[in-house]
Enzyme design. Structure first.
Site, mmCIF file in Angstrom:
data_model
loop_
_atom_site.group_PDB
_atom_site.id
_atom_site.type_symbol
_atom_site.label_atom_id
_atom_site.label_comp_id
_atom_site.label_asym_id
_atom_site.label_seq_id
_atom_site.Cartn_x
_atom_site.Cartn_y
_atom_site.Cartn_z
ATOM 1 N N ARG A 140 10.527 1.613 2.475
ATOM 2 C CA ARG A 140 11.336 0.545 1.868
ATOM 3 C C ARG A 140 10.605 -0.004 0.651
ATOM 4 N NH1 ARG A 140 8.211 -3.692 2.715
ATOM 5 N NH2 ARG A 140 7.215 -4.007 4.738
ATOM 6 N N GLY A 141 11.307 -0.868 -0.089
ATOM 7 C CA GLY A 141 10.651 -1.597 -1.163
ATOM 8 C C GLY A 141 9.833 -2.747 -0.590
ATOM 9 N N GLY A 142 9.075 -3.400 -1.450
ATOM 10 C CA GLY A 142 8.307 -4.567 -1.020
ATOM 11 C C GLY A 142 6.908 -4.213 -0.562
ATOM 12 N N ASP A 143 6.176 -5.232 -0.178
ATOM 13 C CA ASP A 143 4.772 -5.081 0.198
ATOM 14 C C ASP A 143 4.648 -5.137 1.716
ATOM 15 O OD1 ASP A 143 1.747 -5.778 0.316
ATOM 16 O OD2 ASP A 143 2.075 -5.486 -1.819
ATOM 17 N N THR A 165 4.632 -6.782 5.564
ATOM 18 C CA THR A 165 5.232 -7.842 6.356
ATOM 19 C C THR A 165 4.926 -7.603 7.829
ATOM 20 O OG1 THR A 165 7.224 -9.203 6.630
ATOM 21 C CG2 THR A 165 7.530 -6.824 6.778
ATOM 22 N N TYR A 166 5.255 -8.612 8.623
ATOM 23 C CA TYR A 166 5.025 -8.571 10.071
ATOM 24 C C TYR A 166 6.357 -8.657 10.797
ATOM 25 C CZ TYR A 166 4.500 -10.801 14.643
ATOM 26 O OH TYR A 166 4.622 -11.128 15.970
ATOM 27 N N MET A 222 12.604 -9.663 3.315
ATOM 28 C CA MET A 222 13.583 -8.602 3.077
ATOM 29 C C MET A 222 12.936 -7.415 2.393
ATOM 30 S SD MET A 222 17.083 -10.426 1.900
ATOM 31 C CE MET A 222 17.839 -11.614 3.011
ATOM 32 N N ALA A 281 14.201 -9.736 8.113
ATOM 33 C CA ALA A 281 13.544 -10.245 9.318
ATOM 34 C C ALA A 281 13.494 -11.766 9.218
ATOM 35 C CB ALA A 281 12.137 -9.674 9.447
ATOM 36 N N CYS A 330 3.864 -10.188 2.053
ATOM 37 C CA CYS A 330 4.554 -9.698 0.852
ATOM 38 C C CYS A 330 3.635 -9.668 -0.362
ATOM 39 C CB CYS A 330 5.803 -10.525 0.561
ATOM 40 S SG CYS A 330 6.958 -10.546 1.950
#
Length: 234
Positions: free
Chosen positions: A88-91, A93-94, A161, A175, A191
């Site tokens: 996915r995109g983004g950094d 996350t938990y 997201m 989430a 993120c």
């Protein structure tokens, strides 16, 4: 255009198993689209929406920085958590118990072909849901997800997201922290954004626990209105 969406609540399910299931649903939609283009088959593409809770897990998006995970392998085991690099995109996350995680796997050609509009609609669904609990949630410029007290020293994120889209088919999603154990966020730079806090709905409302089912029903109501869709429970 098929605006019906098959809704499944998977309960508490391992992250990798759920990711594999998403990939299978995603591939089936893409394969149908390829068949339609090659053979002019005129087959209808399906849409899916998965609700799930995951055991403790950290996931790193394809543009993420591994240094934003502050645990080594041994510490992950001690925390009872797993870690995955995902598409996915983004950094980073938990995910964990007490989170409402939603994965819309949609053929956007059944709705609209605009990925930015899609993301804004997901954010709006969260914002409208939180408004029903008396919270003023907002977008934060240049930062994905949904936040509270944007533009103040008390800004805090309540919903993360990250999505993937190919051939206008989506996967991954959002989430929303409802009754989340926020201590697990201390093990990452969420993120990749330093100095920003994370919160959960039960904390904001001063409650020990908020009904996850009530939150899901509100999310679905706003999703249906925004996407002009219809859910079929399977």
């Amino acid at each position: 255009m098929n605006k019906q969406i098959e809704l499944q609540d998977l309960g508490l399910k391992d992250y990798k198993q759920t990711w594999d299931y998403q990939e299978a649903l995603f591939k089936a939609i893409v394969d149908t689209k390829i068949k339609n283009r090659r053979e002019e088959a005129g087959l209808q593409t399906k849409n899916h929406f998965l609700f799930v809770e995951h055991p403790h897990v950290y996931t790193l998006g394809k543009s993420g920085d591994l240094s934003n995970l502050l645990l080594n392998e041994k510490q992950l085991i001690e925390k009872g958590a797993t870690f995955y690099k995902i598409n996915r995109g983004g950094d980073i996350t938990y995910h964990g118990p007490g989170q409402v995680v939603g994965y819309p796997i949609l053929d956007l050609e059944n709705f609209f072909t605009d990925i930015h509009k899609y993301l804004r609609f997901l954010e709006e669904m969260i914002i409208l849901t939180l408004a029903e609990y008396g919270l003023k949630a907002e977008r934060s410029k240049g930062e994905t997800g949904v936040w509270l007290d944007v533009g103040t020293p008390f800004a805090r994120k309540i919903c993360a997201m990250g999505v993937r889209a190919s051939r206008w088919v989506t996967m991954h999603g959002f989430a929303l922290n409802v009754n989340a154990n926020l201590g697990y966020f201390d093990n990452i730079i969420p993120c990749g954004i330093r100095g920003k806090a994370v919160t959960s709905l039960n904390v904001e409302l001063g409650k020990k626990e908020v009904s996850m089912e009530d939150v899901k029903e509100k999310l679905l109501k706003h999703f249906v209105n925004l996407f002009e869709a219809e859910f079929i429970r399977v």
